[in-house]
Design a protein around this motif. Structure first.
Motif, PDB file in Angstrom:
ATOM      1  N   VAL A 192     142.937-118.204 -61.039  1.00  0.00           N
ATOM      2  CA  VAL A 192     142.005-117.109 -61.346  1.00  0.00           C
ATOM      3  C   VAL A 192     141.211-117.455 -62.608  1.00  0.00           C
TER       4      VAL A 192
ATOM      5  N   PRO B  32     139.225-109.436 -62.500  1.00  0.00           N
ATOM      6  CA  PRO B  32     140.044-110.060 -61.460  1.00  0.00           C
ATOM      7  C   PRO B  32     141.451-109.492 -61.391  1.00  0.00           C
TER       8      PRO B  32
ATOM      9  N   LEU C   6     144.747-115.032 -56.802  1.00  0.00           N
ATOM     10  CA  LEU C   6     143.576-115.167 -55.943  1.00  0.00           C
ATOM     11  C   LEU C   6     143.592-114.166 -54.797  1.00  0.00           C
TER      12      LEU C   6
ATOM     13  N   THR D 114     142.514-110.803 -55.943  1.00  0.00           N
ATOM     14  CA  THR D 114     141.112-110.794 -56.346  1.00  0.00           C
ATOM     15  C   THR D 114     140.179-110.946 -55.155  1.00  0.00           C
TER      16      THR D 114
END
Length: 179
Positions: free
Chosen positions: A71, A143, A147, A150
């Protein structure tokens, strides 16, 4: 439409004993060179990680805290992009089978938000995906912790990985399969 690529090349390689994974050579090319070459046509290719030899010119950058994870790496890559980029491809630097065709396929599939390659087990491969730059920038303004948290809520188009382009090298056994 201008597109860019962000190649994440700063991992620790912990499961490989701390080896610099992007520097590993498979079939005469480093994994980093494979990712950069698969990004042919991107303007620019931003590599997030320590500078190292590369087959093509790239724009280098690092996370504020190197090694902070994907991220933070994507956020650093986004900060290094020009404002007029329309689409951003995210790539890991440990994909021995990644090709320009795989990158073109996810780029072509970008819908309202993005597109992600889905492996044979049905897992989204976030580090072989393409996104509308404005959507990606908004997602990384606040975020999630990972991942998936997000990017998952962005509802990307899912593209089946028919060529194993998303197969990565995490363990010695993974590397052996490609040598």
């Amino acid at each position: 439409m201008r597109w860019a690529a962000i190649v994440l090349a700063g991992g620790r390689g912990a499961r490989l004993g701390g080896v610099d994974k992007p520097a590993l050579v498979v079939a005469g090319k480093t994994l980093l060179d494979r990712a950069v070459e698969a990004s042919d046509g991107a303007d620019p290719v931003v590599v997030v990680g320590p500078a190292r030899p590369c087959s093509r010119p790239v724009r280098w950058t690092r996370e504020a805290a190197p090694g902070a994870g994907p991220v933070a790496a994507v956020a650093a890559g986004l900060a290094a992009l020009d404002a007029d980029v329309d689409v951003v491809v995210l790539l890991a630097a440990d994909l021995p089978a990644v090709t320009t065709a795989a990158v073109a396929e996810v780029r072509a599939a970008v819908g309202e938000s993005g597109a992600v390659l889905v492996d044979a087990e049905g897992r989204d491969q976030w580090l072989l995906s393409a996104w509308r730059a404005d959507v990606l920038r908004s997602a990384f303004a606040a975020p999630g912790r990972g991942l998936y948290s997000t990017l998952g809520p962005l509802n990307p188009v899912r593209v089946t990985d028919r060529a194993c382009a998303s197969s990565d090298v995490d363990t010695p056994e993974d590397l052996d399969r490609w040598r």
